[in-house]
Design a protein around this motif. Structure first.
Motif, PDB file in Angstrom:
ATOM      1  N   GLY A 142      -3.241 -14.120   8.253  1.00  0.00           N
ATOM      2  CA  GLY A 142      -3.222 -13.285   7.060  1.00  0.00           C
ATOM      3  C   GLY A 142      -2.692 -11.886   7.331  1.00  0.00           C
ATOM      4  N   THR A 143      -2.392 -11.184   6.258  1.00  0.00           N
ATOM      5  CA  THR A 143      -1.951  -9.793   6.341  1.00  0.00           C
ATOM      6  C   THR A 143      -2.685  -8.994   5.281  1.00  0.00           C
ATOM      7  N   GLN A 144      -3.197  -7.839   5.675  1.00  0.00           N
ATOM      8  CA  GLN A 144      -4.043  -7.039   4.789  1.00  0.00           C
ATOM      9  C   GLN A 144      -3.199  -6.191   3.843  1.00  0.00           C
ATOM     10  N   VAL A 145      -3.508  -6.316   2.573  1.00  0.00           N
ATOM     11  CA  VAL A 145      -2.913  -5.460   1.541  1.00  0.00           C
ATOM     12  C   VAL A 145      -4.034  -4.642   0.922  1.00  0.00           C
ATOM     13  N   THR A 146      -3.873  -3.340   0.951  1.00  0.00           N
ATOM     14  CA  THR A 146      -4.861  -2.449   0.357  1.00  0.00           C
ATOM     15  C   THR A 146      -4.158  -1.553  -0.646  1.00  0.00           C
ATOM     16  N   VAL A 147      -4.645  -1.572  -1.875  1.00  0.00           N
ATOM     17  CA  VAL A 147      -4.049  -0.777  -2.947  1.00  0.00           C
ATOM     18  C   VAL A 147      -5.060   0.273  -3.372  1.00  0.00           C
ATOM     19  N   SER A 148      -4.708   1.526  -3.187  1.00  0.00           N
ATOM     20  CA  SER A 148      -5.598   2.610  -3.559  1.00  0.00           C
ATOM     21  C   SER A 148      -5.300   3.062  -4.987  1.00  0.00           C
ATOM     22  N   SER A 149      -6.325   3.543  -5.646  1.00  0.00           N
ATOM     23  CA  SER A 149      -6.157   3.970  -7.051  1.00  0.00           C
ATOM     24  C   SER A 149      -5.755   5.428  -7.141  1.00  0.00           C
ATOM     25  N   LEU A 197      -1.307  -0.293   3.461  1.00  0.00           N
ATOM     26  CA  LEU A 197      -1.957   0.523   2.439  1.00  0.00           C
ATOM     27  C   LEU A 197      -0.895   1.127   1.528  1.00  0.00           C
ATOM     28  N   VAL A 198      -1.066   0.912   0.234  1.00  0.00           N
ATOM     29  CA  VAL A 198      -0.147   1.475  -0.754  1.00  0.00           C
ATOM     30  C   VAL A 198      -0.961   2.035  -1.915  1.00  0.00           C
ATOM     31  N   GLN A 199      -0.266   2.743  -2.804  1.00  0.00           N
ATOM     32  CA  GLN A 199      -0.928   3.278  -3.994  1.00  0.00           C
ATOM     33  C   GLN A 199      -0.688   2.355  -5.181  1.00  0.00           C
ATOM     34  N   ALA A 200      -1.548   2.461  -6.150  1.00  0.00           N
ATOM     35  CA  ALA A 200      -1.382   1.683  -7.374  1.00  0.00           C
ATOM     36  C   ALA A 200      -0.004   1.960  -7.973  1.00  0.00           C
ATOM     37  N   GLY A 201       0.651   0.882  -8.403  1.00  0.00           N
ATOM     38  CA  GLY A 201       1.980   1.005  -8.969  1.00  0.00           C
ATOM     39  C   GLY A 201       3.105   0.780  -7.978  1.00  0.00           C
TER      40      GLY A 201
END
Length: 124
Positions: free
Chosen positions: A117-124, A11-15
């Motif tokens: 697979g590996t999950q990538v989640t980008v929060s706004s 989980l990461v943030q936008a940018g």
């Protein structure tokens, strides 16, 4: 042939930036171009990037061009996907796979030995 093993998603943030890794068996890695695909919930698996066997040629989906960079380390049997300027629409499970048949590199049916697979989640 063993399935590739993807890692690095979180989980990461936008940018933000992330680097995904994909480790494959030597027998697989040394014979094929390697591709990255992704699949978001409710959507079909889509092409992200492909790198040639010798690492000299790379191809990208328009949606990631200029933000993502694919590379490979043949000594480590590993392919990487450096993802910069991540957007919420990049949220997906990311898969790598060897390209085992010729044709349109966007076509997932030309790839085999899919990993988990590996999950990538980008929060706004």
């Amino acid at each position: 042939q063993e399935q590739p093993v993807e890692s690095g998603g979180r989980l990461v943030q936008a940018g933000d930036s992330l680097r995904l890794s994909c480790a494959a068996s030597g027998g697989t890695f040394s014979k094929h171009a390697m591709g990255w695909f992704r699949q978001a919930p409710g959507k079909e698996r889509e092409f992200v990037s492909l790198i040639s066997l010798d690492g000299l040629n790379a191809y990208y989906a328009e949606s990631v061009k200029g933000r993502f960079t694919i590379s490979r380390d043949n000594a480590k049997n590993t392919v990487y996907l450096q993802m910069n300027s991540l957007k919420p629409e990049d949220t997906a499970v990311y898969y790598c796979a060897p390209r085992i048949a010729s044709g349109d590199y966007n076509d997932s049916h030309l790839y085999g030995y899919w990993g988990q697979g590996t999950q990538v989640t980008v929060s706004s």
